[in-house]
Scaffold this motif. Structure first.
Motif, PDB file in Angstrom:
ATOM      1  N   TRP A 107       9.528  77.868  31.017  1.00  0.00           N
ATOM      2  CA  TRP A 107      10.225  76.995  31.773  1.00  0.00           C
ATOM      3  C   TRP A 107      11.569  76.529  31.024  1.00  0.00           C
ATOM      4  O   TRP A 107      12.368  76.772  31.779  1.00  0.00           O
ATOM      5  CB  TRP A 107       9.528  75.615  32.101  1.00  0.00           C
ATOM      6  CG  TRP A 107       8.075  75.808  32.643  1.00  0.00           C
ATOM      7  CD1 TRP A 107       7.878  76.434  33.969  1.00  0.00           C
ATOM      8  CD2 TRP A 107       6.704  75.444  32.294  1.00  0.00           C
ATOM      9  NE1 TRP A 107       6.454  76.215  34.217  1.00  0.00           N
ATOM     10  CE2 TRP A 107       5.718  75.859  33.042  1.00  0.00           C
ATOM     11  CE3 TRP A 107       6.350  74.890  31.097  1.00  0.00           C
ATOM     12  CZ2 TRP A 107       4.432  75.563  33.111  1.00  0.00           C
ATOM     13  CZ3 TRP A 107       4.905  74.544  30.941  1.00  0.00           C
ATOM     14  CH2 TRP A 107       4.293  74.854  31.931  1.00  0.00           C
ATOM     15  N   ALA A 161      15.417  78.264  32.651  1.00  0.00           N
ATOM     16  CA  ALA A 161      16.776  77.535  32.736  1.00  0.00           C
ATOM     17  C   ALA A 161      18.008  77.539  31.968  1.00  0.00           C
ATOM     18  O   ALA A 161      19.070  77.695  32.502  1.00  0.00           O
ATOM     19  CB  ALA A 161      16.390  75.889  32.703  1.00  0.00           C
ATOM     20  N   GLN A 177      21.676  78.843  33.083  1.00  0.00           N
ATOM     21  CA  GLN A 177      22.819  78.518  32.749  1.00  0.00           C
ATOM     22  C   GLN A 177      23.948  79.154  31.963  1.00  0.00           C
ATOM     23  O   GLN A 177      24.904  79.194  32.315  1.00  0.00           O
ATOM     24  CB  GLN A 177      22.506  76.950  31.906  1.00  0.00           C
ATOM     25  CG  GLN A 177      23.533  76.180  31.676  1.00  0.00           C
ATOM     26  CD  GLN A 177      24.322  75.599  32.708  1.00  0.00           C
ATOM     27  OE1 GLN A 177      23.685  74.903  33.760  1.00  0.00           O
ATOM     28  NE2 GLN A 177      25.588  75.631  32.898  1.00  0.00           N
TER      29      GLN A 177
END
Length: 207
Positions: free
Chosen positions: A192, A196, A200
């Motif tokens: 997880w 992310a 980004q």
């Protein structure tokens, strides 16, 4: 009158075998950057470049920030087991600078995000590690907030030491796991969190 039999022309198809290595090399550069596990050693060096020892050390140093922030969660462990005190003393010189001002953590956060993560001139390996350390630090801050604002019934019960000890051990183990992989020059994928981080870092390349 003899009837000539009608013959249909047959079309032959030639199957071309495409090796797996060729199909992998045809993958788009953006997809390969977002998934380092797809890359072999030669491809990884071509797309990202092999990080030098200096960049590996700099990338591993990024994880000192969540390490310093999670020390409060290890309060009960440091009291019960003095052998764990070394994990508190190692980052202490930096902690004196990091905690000298209430705004210092916020300043360091913006410096890392704006000057490292979004700086496309720096190696992707360093920017990824910086962003992942920020994400881990957010997890640490959430755990600290839960401890600070927990009801008094929970604070004075056995649940609080269990929560703090479990949080400290799991976070510190994750930090060491990331640092070991980073010093070895490998991308550290965390469930997880790393997804992310990829999003980004990739967004900063096109923004």
């Amino acid at each position: 009158m003899a009837v000539r039999p009608h013959t249909k022309a047959r079309r032959t198809w030639t199957s071309v075998h495409v090796p797996k290595s060729a199909s992998k090399r045809d993958t788009s550069t953006r997809a390969r950057i977002n998934d380092p596990d797809m890359l072999g050693e030669e491809d990884a060096d071509a797309v990202k470049g092999s990080p030098s020892a200096l960049w590996r050390a700099a990338a591993a140093a990024m994880y000192l920030i969540p390490w310093m922030d999670c020390l409060m969660l290890g309060r009960f462990i440091f009291q019960e087991w003095t052998s764990f005190q070394i994990f508190h003393d190692l980052p202490m010189p930096l902690l004196m600078i990091y905690g000298c001002n209430a705004f210092m953590p916020l300043i360091i956060f913006f410096v890392l995000f704006l000057c490292v993560v979004r700086n496309t001139k720096l190696p992707h390996f360093l920017r990824f590690s910086a962003m992942q350390s920020i994400m881990l630090d957010i997890v640490v801050m959430l755990a600290n907030i839960l401890v600070m604002y927990a009801p008094s019934e929970v604070t004075h019960s056995i649940l609080m030491p269990i929560f703090m000890n479990a949080s400290f051990v799991s976070i510190l183990a994750t930090i060491f796991y990331c640092m070991i992989h980073t010093l070895a020059g490998r991308y550290c994928d965390l469930p997880w969190i790393s997804e992310a981080v990829y999003i980004q870092v990739t967004a900063s390349e096109f923004g």
